[in-house]
Motif scaffolding. Structure first.
Motif, PDB file in Angstrom:
ATOM      1  N   ILE A  91     -11.418   4.755  -2.868  1.00  0.00           N
ATOM      2  CA  ILE A  91     -12.615   4.260  -3.107  1.00  0.00           C
ATOM      3  C   ILE A  91     -13.703   5.211  -2.570  1.00  0.00           C
ATOM      4  N   GLU A  92     -14.612   5.786  -3.258  1.00  0.00           N
ATOM      5  CA  GLU A  92     -15.609   6.764  -2.668  1.00  0.00           C
ATOM      6  C   GLU A  92     -16.881   6.219  -2.485  1.00  0.00           C
ATOM      7  N   GLY A  93     -17.515   6.536  -1.274  1.00  0.00           N
ATOM      8  CA  GLY A  93     -18.661   6.023  -0.787  1.00  0.00           C
ATOM      9  C   GLY A  93     -18.885   4.768  -0.176  1.00  0.00           C
ATOM     10  N   ILE A  94     -17.934   4.259   0.244  1.00  0.00           N
ATOM     11  CA  ILE A  94     -18.160   3.083   1.278  1.00  0.00           C
ATOM     12  C   ILE A  94     -19.051   3.278   2.266  1.00  0.00           C
ATOM     13  N   ALA A  95     -19.951   2.371   2.261  1.00  0.00           N
ATOM     14  CA  ALA A  95     -21.038   2.374   3.270  1.00  0.00           C
ATOM     15  C   ALA A  95     -20.584   2.261   4.836  1.00  0.00           C
ATOM     16  N   ILE A  96     -19.468   1.516   5.009  1.00  0.00           N
ATOM     17  CA  ILE A  96     -18.988   1.339   6.318  1.00  0.00           C
ATOM     18  C   ILE A  96     -17.374   1.512   6.008  1.00  0.00           C
ATOM     19  N   ASP A  97     -16.839   2.920   6.192  1.00  0.00           N
ATOM     20  CA  ASP A  97     -15.575   3.262   5.671  1.00  0.00           C
ATOM     21  C   ASP A  97     -14.844   3.307   6.936  1.00  0.00           C
ATOM     22  N   PHE A  98     -13.601   2.605   6.970  1.00  0.00           N
ATOM     23  CA  PHE A  98     -12.763   3.029   8.205  1.00  0.00           C
ATOM     24  C   PHE A  98     -11.849   3.952   7.758  1.00  0.00           C
ATOM     25  N   LYS A  99     -11.921   4.687   6.912  1.00  0.00           N
ATOM     26  CA  LYS A  99     -10.913   5.982   6.606  1.00  0.00           C
ATOM     27  C   LYS A  99      -9.606   5.820   6.642  1.00  0.00           C
ATOM     28  N   GLY A 100      -9.153   4.483   6.359  1.00  0.00           N
ATOM     29  CA  GLY A 100      -7.611   4.099   6.134  1.00  0.00           C
ATOM     30  C   GLY A 100      -7.180   3.314   7.637  1.00  0.00           C
ATOM     31  N   ASN A 101      -8.041   3.201   8.150  1.00  0.00           N
ATOM     32  CA  ASN A 101      -7.967   2.577   9.500  1.00  0.00           C
ATOM     33  C   ASN A 101      -8.344   1.117   9.778  1.00  0.00           C
ATOM     34  N   PHE A 102      -8.820   0.370   8.638  1.00  0.00           N
ATOM     35  CA  PHE A 102      -9.136  -1.173   8.683  1.00  0.00           C
ATOM     36  C   PHE A 102      -8.078  -1.929   9.189  1.00  0.00           C
ATOM     37  N   TYR A 103      -6.865  -1.595   8.682  1.00  0.00           N
ATOM     38  CA  TYR A 103      -5.668  -2.480   9.119  1.00  0.00           C
ATOM     39  C   TYR A 103      -4.756  -1.460   9.987  1.00  0.00           C
ATOM     40  N   SER A 104      -3.984  -1.871  10.974  1.00  0.00           N
ATOM     41  CA  SER A 104      -3.049  -1.080  11.601  1.00  0.00           C
ATOM     42  C   SER A 104      -1.904  -1.492  11.260  1.00  0.00           C
ATOM     43  N   LEU A 105      -1.223  -0.598  10.323  1.00  0.00           N
ATOM     44  CA  LEU A 105      -0.152  -0.773   9.582  1.00  0.00           C
ATOM     45  C   LEU A 105       1.274   0.149   9.918  1.00  0.00           C
ATOM     46  N   LYS A 106       2.201  -0.411   9.872  1.00  0.00           N
ATOM     47  CA  LYS A 106       3.556   0.482  10.161  1.00  0.00           C
ATOM     48  C   LYS A 106       3.862   1.147   8.905  1.00  0.00           C
ATOM     49  N   GLN A 107       3.664   0.847   7.951  1.00  0.00           N
ATOM     50  CA  GLN A 107       3.892   1.660   6.553  1.00  0.00           C
ATOM     51  C   GLN A 107       2.411   1.573   5.811  1.00  0.00           C
ATOM     52  N   ARG A 108       2.328   2.693   5.176  1.00  0.00           N
ATOM     53  CA  ARG A 108       1.109   3.065   4.343  1.00  0.00           C
ATOM     54  C   ARG A 108       1.295   2.413   3.003  1.00  0.00           C
ATOM     55  N   GLU A 109       0.261   1.688   2.866  1.00  0.00           N
ATOM     56  CA  GLU A 109       0.208   1.243   1.415  1.00  0.00           C
ATOM     57  C   GLU A 109       1.201  -0.070   1.100  1.00  0.00           C
ATOM     58  N   PRO A 110       1.393  -0.807   2.167  1.00  0.00           N
ATOM     59  CA  PRO A 110       2.414  -1.954   1.997  1.00  0.00           C
ATOM     60  C   PRO A 110       2.609  -2.866   0.638  1.00  0.00           C
ATOM     61  N   MET A 111       1.235  -2.957   0.080  1.00  0.00           N
ATOM     62  CA  MET A 111       1.203  -3.922  -1.090  1.00  0.00           C
ATOM     63  C   MET A 111       1.730  -3.113  -2.395  1.00  0.00           C
ATOM     64  N   THR A 112       2.054  -1.915  -2.350  1.00  0.00           N
ATOM     65  CA  THR A 112       2.389  -1.276  -3.552  1.00  0.00           C
ATOM     66  C   THR A 112       3.685  -0.590  -3.575  1.00  0.00           C
ATOM     67  N   ILE A 113       4.459  -1.453  -2.389  1.00  0.00           N
ATOM     68  CA  ILE A 113       5.752  -0.823  -2.339  1.00  0.00           C
ATOM     69  C   ILE A 113       6.762  -2.079  -2.935  1.00  0.00           C
ATOM     70  N   ILE A 114       7.687  -1.794  -3.731  1.00  0.00           N
ATOM     71  CA  ILE A 114       8.719  -2.655  -4.027  1.00  0.00           C
ATOM     72  C   ILE A 114      10.027  -2.313  -3.371  1.00  0.00           C
ATOM     73  N   SER A 115      10.794  -3.517  -3.304  1.00  0.00           N
ATOM     74  CA  SER A 115      12.030  -3.172  -2.819  1.00  0.00           C
ATOM     75  C   SER A 115      13.168  -2.486  -3.869  1.00  0.00           C
ATOM     76  N   GLN A 116      14.128  -2.054  -3.407  1.00  0.00           N
ATOM     77  CA  GLN A 116      15.267  -1.495  -4.491  1.00  0.00           C
ATOM     78  C   GLN A 116      15.861  -2.267  -5.248  1.00  0.00           C
ATOM     79  N   ALA A 117      15.996  -3.478  -4.991  1.00  0.00           N
ATOM     80  CA  ALA A 117      16.578  -4.682  -5.578  1.00  0.00           C
ATOM     81  C   ALA A 117      15.677  -4.991  -6.804  1.00  0.00           C
ATOM     82  N   GLN A 118      14.156  -5.135  -6.459  1.00  0.00           N
ATOM     83  CA  GLN A 118      13.330  -5.396  -7.369  1.00  0.00           C
ATOM     84  C   GLN A 118      13.043  -4.163  -8.352  1.00  0.00           C
ATOM     85  N   LEU A 119      13.042  -2.805  -7.914  1.00  0.00           N
ATOM     86  CA  LEU A 119      13.219  -1.573  -8.895  1.00  0.00           C
ATOM     87  C   LEU A 119      14.409  -1.870  -9.911  1.00  0.00           C
ATOM     88  N   GLU A 120      15.506  -2.171  -9.368  1.00  0.00           N
ATOM     89  CA  GLU A 120      16.804  -2.186 -10.257  1.00  0.00           C
ATOM     90  C   GLU A 120      16.779  -3.206 -11.045  1.00  0.00           C
TER      91      GLU A 120
END
Length: 154
Positions: free
Chosen positions: A99-128
């Motif tokens: 998302i380009e041009g956010i007025a208050i941009d946290f540059k990927g640090n809005f959440y402190s996450l252990k894994q990048r983009e957790p909502m886009t990752i599916i498990s191996q079982a789901q993929l299979e």
């Protein structure tokens, strides 16, 4: 109070124009939602049409951008609705949407996450399971096509 709700398609190239139109009409920004789908990430922008006190009705209008992929850059609507910065930062961090041009941009640090983009990752079982379902559907389609061909005497 009663609410009516509608969902309208919106092209990613029209996001800013639609936000400006809603702002100029006095509509309130309610939320921005991201959903993972088979074709990418769908973004839903929700606006509320001004409340009519006379008949106690309000209308929510949802504009849906479908199939956003990792290469697509979405424009920020924070020039029109500053409060959208929360949703845009969250969607960037959790879904990897650019998302380009956010007025208050946290540059990927809005959440402190252990894994990048957790909502886009599916498990191996789901993929299979998805791959297996696709193979089964393809086999059924091939079998049906063969039966139709044999039924016609070809």
């Amino acid at each position: 109070m009663e609410y009516s709700q509608s969902f309208l398609p919106l092209d990613a190239t029209d996001i800013l124009e639609q936000a400006q139109t809603c702002k100029n009409a006095g509509w309130r920004f309610v939320q921005m939602l991201a959903v993972n789908t088979e074709t990418g990430i769908d973004l839903i922008y929700t606006y509320m049409v001004p409340f009519d006190a006379k008949d106690e009705k309000a209308e929510l209008v949802n504009y849906k951008v479908t199939g956003v992929d990792k290469e697509t850059t979405i424009p920020s609507i924070t020039d029109f609705y500053l409060e959208a910065f929360v949703f845009e930062n969250e969607i960037h961090d959790l879904f990897g949407v650019k998302i380009e041009g956010i007025a208050i941009d946290f540059k990927g640090n809005f959440y402190s996450l252990k894994q990048r983009e957790p909502m886009t990752i599916i498990s191996q079982a789901q993929l299979e399971a998805r791959e297996k379902a696709k193979k089964i559907a393809a086999a059924k389609a091939a079998k049906a096509a063969k039966a139709a061909k044999e039924g016609k005497g070809e």
